[in-house]
Design a protein around this motif. Sequence first.
Motif, PDB file in Angstrom:
ATOM      1  N   VAL A  72     -50.989 -85.826 -72.595  1.00 30.39           N
ATOM      2  CA  VAL A  72     -52.194 -85.233 -72.205  1.00 30.39           C
ATOM      3  C   VAL A  72     -52.124 -87.135 -71.057  1.00 30.39           C
ATOM      4  CG1 VAL A  72     -54.602 -86.411 -72.639  1.00 30.39           C
ATOM      5  CG2 VAL A  72     -52.977 -85.329 -74.765  1.00 30.39           C
ATOM      6  N   VAL A  73     -52.610 -86.501 -69.826  1.00 26.81           N
ATOM      7  CA  VAL A  73     -53.010 -87.217 -68.812  1.00 26.81           C
ATOM      8  C   VAL A  73     -54.704 -87.434 -68.227  1.00 26.81           C
ATOM      9  CG1 VAL A  73     -53.296 -86.193 -66.904  1.00 26.81           C
ATOM     10  CG2 VAL A  73     -52.390 -88.000 -66.362  1.00 26.81           C
ATOM     11  N   VAL A  74     -55.280 -88.805 -68.193  1.00 26.19           N
ATOM     12  CA  VAL A  74     -57.167 -89.761 -68.111  1.00 26.19           C
ATOM     13  C   VAL A  74     -56.461 -89.556 -66.501  1.00 26.19           C
ATOM     14  CG1 VAL A  74     -58.259 -90.274 -68.398  1.00 26.19           C
ATOM     15  CG2 VAL A  74     -57.058 -89.522 -70.165  1.00 26.19           C
ATOM     16  N   LEU A  75     -57.088 -88.559 -65.605  1.00 26.84           N
ATOM     17  CA  LEU A  75     -57.366 -89.419 -64.270  1.00 26.84           C
ATOM     18  C   LEU A  75     -58.279 -90.212 -64.216  1.00 26.84           C
ATOM     19  CD1 LEU A  75     -56.075 -86.379 -62.735  1.00 26.84           C
ATOM     20  CD2 LEU A  75     -54.546 -88.071 -63.163  1.00 26.84           C
ATOM     21  N   ASP A  76     -58.876 -90.630 -62.763  1.00 31.51           N
ATOM     22  CA  ASP A  76     -60.167 -91.662 -62.492  1.00 31.51           C
ATOM     23  C   ASP A  76     -60.775 -90.630 -61.623  1.00 31.51           C
ATOM     24  OD1 ASP A  76     -59.514 -92.018 -60.238  1.00 31.51           O
ATOM     25  OD2 ASP A  76     -58.468 -94.310 -60.842  1.00 31.51           O
ATOM     26  N   ALA A  77     -62.198 -90.833 -61.170  1.00 27.70           N
ATOM     27  CA  ALA A  77     -62.371 -89.673 -60.377  1.00 27.70           C
ATOM     28  C   ALA A  77     -61.655 -89.053 -59.073  1.00 27.70           C
ATOM     29  CB  ALA A  77     -64.005 -90.340 -60.067  1.00 27.70           C
ATOM     30  N   VAL A 107     -55.146 -73.202 -64.850  1.00 35.74           N
ATOM     31  CA  VAL A 107     -54.731 -72.537 -65.741  1.00 35.74           C
ATOM     32  C   VAL A 107     -56.434 -73.855 -67.447  1.00 35.74           C
ATOM     33  CG1 VAL A 107     -52.984 -70.794 -65.982  1.00 35.74           C
ATOM     34  CG2 VAL A 107     -53.208 -73.646 -66.671  1.00 35.74           C
ATOM     35  N   PRO A 108     -56.725 -73.143 -68.307  1.00 33.24           N
ATOM     36  CA  PRO A 108     -57.763 -74.273 -69.165  1.00 33.24           C
ATOM     37  C   PRO A 108     -56.671 -74.845 -69.618  1.00 33.24           C
ATOM     38  CG  PRO A 108     -58.128 -71.672 -69.496  1.00 33.24           C
ATOM     39  CD  PRO A 108     -56.996 -71.542 -69.060  1.00 33.24           C
ATOM     40  N   GLY A 109     -57.377 -76.167 -69.831  1.00 31.48           N
ATOM     41  CA  GLY A 109     -56.944 -78.109 -70.481  1.00 31.48           C
ATOM     42  C   GLY A 109     -57.273 -78.671 -69.396  1.00 31.48           C
ATOM     43  N   GLY A 110     -57.717 -77.954 -68.125  1.00 31.79           N
ATOM     44  CA  GLY A 110     -57.896 -79.058 -67.494  1.00 31.79           C
ATOM     45  C   GLY A 110     -59.469 -79.702 -67.589  1.00 31.79           C
ATOM     46  N   GLY A 138     -55.968 -83.330 -68.701  1.00 28.56           N
ATOM     47  CA  GLY A 138     -55.551 -82.322 -68.268  1.00 28.56           C
ATOM     48  C   GLY A 138     -54.490 -82.538 -69.859  1.00 28.56           C
ATOM     49  N   ILE A 139     -54.548 -81.657 -70.635  1.00 26.52           N
ATOM     50  CA  ILE A 139     -53.112 -81.746 -71.726  1.00 26.52           C
ATOM     51  C   ILE A 139     -52.354 -80.346 -71.706  1.00 26.52           C
ATOM     52  CG2 ILE A 139     -53.266 -81.225 -74.143  1.00 26.52           C
ATOM     53  CD1 ILE A 139     -55.929 -83.335 -74.528  1.00 26.52           C
ATOM     54  N   THR A 140     -51.679 -80.410 -72.026  1.00 32.88           N
ATOM     55  CA  THR A 140     -50.338 -79.302 -71.633  1.00 32.88           C
ATOM     56  C   THR A 140     -49.580 -79.451 -73.494  1.00 32.88           C
ATOM     57  OG1 THR A 140     -48.732 -77.769 -70.570  1.00 32.88           O
ATOM     58  CG2 THR A 140     -48.909 -80.168 -69.994  1.00 32.88           C
ATOM     59  N   GLY A 141     -49.124 -78.280 -73.661  1.00 32.16           N
ATOM     60  CA  GLY A 141     -48.355 -78.624 -74.309  1.00 32.16           C
ATOM     61  C   GLY A 141     -48.398 -76.693 -75.936  1.00 32.16           C
ATOM     62  N   ASP A 142     -49.761 -76.767 -75.621  1.00 29.49           N
ATOM     63  CA  ASP A 142     -49.911 -75.488 -76.497  1.00 29.49           C
ATOM     64  C   ASP A 142     -50.278 -74.687 -76.096  1.00 29.49           C
ATOM     65  OD1 ASP A 142     -49.592 -75.246 -79.814  1.00 29.49           O
ATOM     66  OD2 ASP A 142     -51.120 -73.796 -78.944  1.00 29.49           O
ATOM     67  N   SER A 143     -51.683 -73.637 -76.529  1.00 27.79           N
ATOM     68  CA  SER A 143     -51.711 -72.738 -75.436  1.00 27.79           C
ATOM     69  C   SER A 143     -53.245 -72.817 -74.962  1.00 27.79           C
ATOM     70  CB  SER A 143     -52.429 -71.594 -76.588  1.00 27.79           C
ATOM     71  OG  SER A 143     -53.902 -72.076 -77.123  1.00 27.79           O
ATOM     72  N   GLU A 186     -57.779 -77.149 -73.908  1.00 29.92           N
ATOM     73  CA  GLU A 186     -58.668 -77.644 -73.909  1.00 29.92           C
ATOM     74  C   GLU A 186     -59.041 -77.918 -74.568  1.00 29.92           C
ATOM     75  OE1 GLU A 186     -61.967 -74.931 -71.061  1.00 29.92           O
ATOM     76  OE2 GLU A 186     -61.632 -74.552 -73.752  1.00 29.92           O
ATOM     77  N   ILE A 187     -59.673 -78.196 -76.363  1.00 29.52           N
ATOM     78  CA  ILE A 187     -60.436 -78.221 -77.081  1.00 29.52           C
ATOM     79  C   ILE A 187     -59.408 -79.293 -77.478  1.00 29.52           C
ATOM     80  CG2 ILE A 187     -59.931 -77.976 -79.920  1.00 29.52           C
ATOM     81  CD1 ILE A 187     -59.585 -74.625 -79.289  1.00 29.52           C
ATOM     82  N   CYS A 188     -58.358 -79.955 -77.419  1.00 30.34           N
ATOM     83  CA  CYS A 188     -58.257 -81.278 -77.627  1.00 30.34           C
ATOM     84  C   CYS A 188     -59.003 -81.772 -76.652  1.00 30.34           C
ATOM     85  CB  CYS A 188     -56.599 -81.046 -77.746  1.00 30.34           C
ATOM     86  SG  CYS A 188     -55.551 -80.453 -78.970  1.00 30.34           S
ATOM     87  N   ALA A 189     -58.907 -81.745 -75.717  1.00 29.03           N
ATOM     88  CA  ALA A 189     -58.919 -82.169 -74.513  1.00 29.03           C
ATOM     89  C   ALA A 189     -60.514 -82.568 -75.307  1.00 29.03           C
ATOM     90  CB  ALA A 189     -58.659 -81.577 -73.241  1.00 29.03           C
ATOM     91  N   ILE A 190     -61.236 -81.849 -75.500  1.00 29.49           N
ATOM     92  CA  ILE A 190     -63.075 -82.077 -75.283  1.00 29.49           C
ATOM     93  C   ILE A 190     -62.975 -82.732 -77.050  1.00 29.49           C
ATOM     94  CG2 ILE A 190     -64.567 -80.596 -76.121  1.00 29.49           C
ATOM     95  CD1 ILE A 190     -63.504 -78.499 -74.194  1.00 29.49           C
ATOM     96  N   THR A 191     -62.492 -82.505 -77.579  1.00 31.79           N
ATOM     97  CA  THR A 191     -62.315 -84.066 -78.648  1.00 31.79           C
ATOM     98  C   THR A 191     -61.848 -85.302 -78.751  1.00 31.79           C
ATOM     99  OG1 THR A 191     -61.453 -81.844 -79.766  1.00 31.79           O
ATOM    100  CG2 THR A 191     -61.280 -84.111 -80.808  1.00 31.79           C
TER     101      THR A 191
END
Length: 143
Positions: free
Chosen positions: A30-35, A98-101, A116-121, A126-131
């Motif tokens: 999981v990465v968090v980027l600023d604006a 692809v979804p996840g951003g 941005g999250i990667t590792g699973d589908s 994307e579900i984890c990012a939103i959560t």
Amino acid sequence: MTDLTLAKSLKIITAALAKGKELDLKPLSVVVLDAGGHPKAFQRQDGASMMRFEIASGKAYGALAVGAGSRWLNAQAETRPHFLEGLSAVSGGKIVAVPGGVLVRDRKSAIIGAVGITGDSSDNDEICAITGIEAAGLTADGG
């Protein structure tokens, strides 16, 4: 505009990883980027494969670049591949479409960063990012 603080960034990551554990997903990064597209925080779970920082960053960076979640970019790749080819070229290949951003918006709907999250589908990423974003009291925009 609300700043995306380190504390909120870490809360996003913690909640996103917890959601991944709850769903029994593969190891996430999981990465968090600023604006401005600069990293605020990054974590990679044990067992995550190489290049996960680049993939997660590419999803978040792409969302920031176009002001829409990477799910929107994925749809554009299918219907307007020439657009994505050009976008990839001008970004130096930094965008992963692809979804996840997921964009992070403040209470006034201003974009203050992206996750941005990667590792699973891609859908699970994307579900984890939103959560994670919602757990930090911010608004998620997956596109």
